[in-house]
Scaffold this motif. Structure first.
Motif, PDB file in Angstrom:
ATOM      1  N   ASP A 117      -0.110   6.598 -11.451  1.00  0.00           N
ATOM      2  CA  ASP A 117       0.828   6.673 -10.331  1.00  0.00           C
ATOM      3  C   ASP A 117       1.726   7.897 -10.543  1.00  0.00           C
ATOM      4  O   ASP A 117       2.043   8.232 -11.681  1.00  0.00           O
ATOM      5  CB  ASP A 117       1.655   5.375 -10.371  1.00  0.00           C
ATOM      6  N   PHE A 133      -0.429  -6.607 -13.145  1.00  0.00           N
ATOM      7  CA  PHE A 133      -0.395  -5.137 -13.157  1.00  0.00           C
ATOM      8  C   PHE A 133       0.405  -4.776 -14.402  1.00  0.00           C
ATOM      9  O   PHE A 133       1.571  -5.121 -14.520  1.00  0.00           O
ATOM     10  CB  PHE A 133       0.256  -4.713 -11.846  1.00  0.00           C
ATOM     11  N   ASN A 158       3.863  -6.380 -13.751  1.00  0.00           N
ATOM     12  CA  ASN A 158       4.131  -6.759 -12.366  1.00  0.00           C
ATOM     13  C   ASN A 158       3.135  -7.857 -12.035  1.00  0.00           C
ATOM     14  O   ASN A 158       2.047  -7.908 -12.615  1.00  0.00           O
ATOM     15  CB  ASN A 158       3.945  -5.575 -11.418  1.00  0.00           C
ATOM     16  N   LYS A 216       5.297   8.868  -9.840  1.00  0.00           N
ATOM     17  CA  LYS A 216       6.485   8.131  -9.404  1.00  0.00           C
ATOM     18  C   LYS A 216       7.626   8.987  -8.878  1.00  0.00           C
ATOM     19  O   LYS A 216       8.429   8.521  -8.086  1.00  0.00           O
ATOM     20  CB  LYS A 216       7.023   7.311 -10.586  1.00  0.00           C
ATOM     21  N   GLY A 273      -0.269  -2.731  -7.390  1.00  0.00           N
ATOM     22  CA  GLY A 273       0.684  -1.630  -7.216  1.00  0.00           C
ATOM     23  C   GLY A 273       0.480  -0.942  -5.880  1.00  0.00           C
ATOM     24  O   GLY A 273      -0.587  -1.017  -5.280  1.00  0.00           O
ATOM     25  N   ASP A 274       1.525  -0.286  -5.435  1.00  0.00           N
ATOM     26  CA  ASP A 274       1.434   0.522  -4.222  1.00  0.00           C
ATOM     27  C   ASP A 274       2.026   1.882  -4.584  1.00  0.00           C
ATOM     28  O   ASP A 274       3.196   1.932  -4.968  1.00  0.00           O
ATOM     29  CB  ASP A 274       2.243  -0.144  -3.099  1.00  0.00           C
ATOM     30  N   PRO A 275       1.297   2.968  -4.606  1.00  0.00           N
ATOM     31  CA  PRO A 275       0.015   3.243  -3.944  1.00  0.00           C
ATOM     32  C   PRO A 275      -1.250   3.041  -4.781  1.00  0.00           C
ATOM     33  O   PRO A 275      -2.333   3.458  -4.337  1.00  0.00           O
ATOM     34  CB  PRO A 275       0.146   4.725  -3.587  1.00  0.00           C
ATOM     35  N   GLU A 276      -1.169   2.407  -5.945  1.00  0.00           N
ATOM     36  CA  GLU A 276      -2.384   2.289  -6.761  1.00  0.00           C
ATOM     37  C   GLU A 276      -3.511   1.545  -6.036  1.00  0.00           C
ATOM     38  O   GLU A 276      -4.690   1.888  -6.173  1.00  0.00           O
ATOM     39  CB  GLU A 276      -2.073   1.565  -8.075  1.00  0.00           C
ATOM     40  N   ARG A 298       1.550  -8.518  -9.208  1.00  0.00           N
ATOM     41  CA  ARG A 298       0.928  -8.160  -7.930  1.00  0.00           C
ATOM     42  C   ARG A 298       0.216  -6.833  -8.135  1.00  0.00           C
ATOM     43  O   ARG A 298       0.310  -6.252  -9.218  1.00  0.00           O
ATOM     44  CB  ARG A 298       2.043  -7.973  -6.910  1.00  0.00           C
ATOM     45  N   GLY A 343       8.860   4.601  -5.147  1.00  0.00           N
ATOM     46  CA  GLY A 343       7.862   3.537  -5.285  1.00  0.00           C
ATOM     47  C   GLY A 343       6.510   4.089  -5.725  1.00  0.00           C
ATOM     48  O   GLY A 343       5.655   3.355  -6.221  1.00  0.00           O
TER      49      GLY A 343
END
Ligand code: AMP
Ligand code: GLY
Length: 427
Positions: A218, A275, A291, A220, A295-298, A293, A232
């Motif tokens: 990512d 994550f 995390n 960041k 990832g965003d944008p992963e 959930r 994000g």
């Protein structure tokens, strides 16, 4: 079957696209969704924390499976809410219960978990208002830079990296005594600074069995060459060159297996995505954070590389037989560039008209902060799109993603032009 996705970002649009590809999905709903999900699913204007309304929606539309995109509803106990009601119990939730979500919801819990189960991570200690002076003394005795983290959820903003002791003490004071991050910083974890390159590792688990999904890197920071404020995520790539089979085997042995073992010992049945944010320190993986959930944008580079039917994987996750489903990964390179509104990650405008979408070709456009306004698609968030390019080469994927990002227009548009270039240069 009928599926509901909770969330409204690029991650949720990517999930929606992948789920729509499955013959197992009959009707797809997204709450609240965005202009991208509206094209392929039914958007429902319900916030992801409105559990009663979500339950009603599920019953009315005979939803069989709910995929929870962001962490907040999980930390707030959406799984527990569904499991506690006889008429909702049959609905499968992808995401952990409140106990499991503490891995992300409390930095103190997750650090204690890592220390307890021997998972490599930076040394740390946590402090509250009543132990503020001890916190100052701890800082005095520590090497700089040092990292201060709000214990609770702070919308990705609760981490301060202090370069010197003066800034570190000030940050601790602001967090503990002046509620810099609200209640989230009533408790602060202070941890040693780790130098290295970050890697995002994703595990899908049914509580017993697990699959390791494609890894990602990512980007960041808002500025090129990783400068400026934390965001994000401004882009992502997958695969990541340094995450060789040998390295990933080490990650599995040192991090994933003890995490699964620890969850079992804590009596947590974790059903969903884990994550793991890692720092690669000269070939050694250290966990920065968990995390609960994707990832965003992963997600926008991970899902395009999954060839297997995602719904089959999700159903197996819910049923506890993930070991019976094959995970096939495409070796292709995926690169996503996030297009943001001017001012992001600080204040930004909404409602600007977006044009040029029809000119974008040879890449996948994931909507993030967009919405339909009459006949226009307008900006509706800081991160507006994630544009994913796929190619046999990293260079090719970067070129496709960048070209797509260039073609979309709205006032104040910004995107980084160096996504993936560091990795390209290092090989
Ligand atoms: P987090 O919210 O825990 O993901 O932290 C946000 C960002 O701060 C991470 O993505 C890292 O870039 C950085 N960070 C967090 N912890 C550390 C650490 N111990 N050492 C160096 N950087 C860190
Ligand atoms: N891209 C980082 C995250 O989703 O937390």
């Amino acid at each position: 079957m009928n599926i509901l996705i909770l969330g409204s970002g690029g991650r949720e649009h990517a999930f929606a696209k992948k789920i729509k590809e499955s013959t197992l999905c009959k009707n797809l709903f997204v709450a609240p969704g965005n202009a991208g999900t509206a094209k392929i699913a039914t958007n429902i204007e319900i916030g992801f924390n409105e559990f009663e309304k979500i339950a009603e929606l599920c019953l009315k539309n005979k939803i069989n499976l709910v995929l929870v995109g962001p962490e907040e509803p999980l930390v707030n106990g959406i799984r527990d809410f569904f499991e506690a009601q006889p008429n909702l119990k049959h609905i499968n939730i992808i995401g952990p219960d409140k106990a499991g979500a503490r891995l992300e919801g409390s930095k103190e819990f997750s650090k204690n978990f890592m220390h307890k189960y021997g998972i490599p991570t930076a040394v740390s200690a946590s402090f509250t208002k009543s132990t503020f002076l001890e916190g100052l003394a701890y800082l005095e005795a520590s090497n700089m830079p040092i990292v201060l983290k709000a214990d609770g959820l702070a919308a990705g903003k609760g981490v301060i990296i202090a370069q010197n002791i003066t800034d570190a003490k000030l940050a601790l004071e602001e967090m503990l005594l002046k509620s810099k991050f609200g209640k989230a910083s009533d408790k602060v974890v202070i941890e040693a600074f780790l130098k290295g390159v970050e890697l995002s590792v994703f595990v899908l688990t049914d509580g017993t069995n697990y699959k390791i999904l494609p890894e990602a890197k990512d980007y960041k920071r808002i500025g090129e060459n990783d400068t400026g404020l934390n965001t994000g995520g401004m882009g992502a790539i997958s695969p990541v060159t340094f995450a060789t089979n040998k390295y990933m085997a080490l990650v599995e042995k040192r991090v994933i297996l003890p995490t699964m073992e620890g969850l079992k010992k804590e009596g947590i049945k974790f059903v969903g995505f884990i994550f793991i944010g890692l720092m690669n320190c000269e070939g050694e993986p250290y966990v920065i954070e968990y995390n609960v959930r994707m990832g965003d944008p992963e997600t926008e580079v991970v899902l395009p590389r999954i060839e297997s039917d995602l719904v089959s994987l999700l159903v197996a996750t819910a049923k506890g037989n993930l070991n019976e489903v094959e995970l096939t990964i495409n070796p292709m390179n995926a690169v996503t560039t996030v297009v943001v509104a001017e001012g992001y990650p600080e204040e930004y405008k909404k409602g600007d008209i977006i044009t040029g979408l029809e000119a974008v070709e040879n890449c996948v456009v994931y909507h993030s902060g967009t919405k339909l306004n009459k006949n226009n698609i307008v900006t509706n968030g800081g991160r507006v799109f994630a544009i994913t390019g796929l190619s046999n080469s990293l260079e090719g994927a970067i070129a496709k993603s960048q070209k797509g990002a260039k073609e979309i227009t709205f006032e104040g548009k910004y995107y980084r032009k160096d996504i993936g270039l560091d990795i390209l240069r290092s090989v």
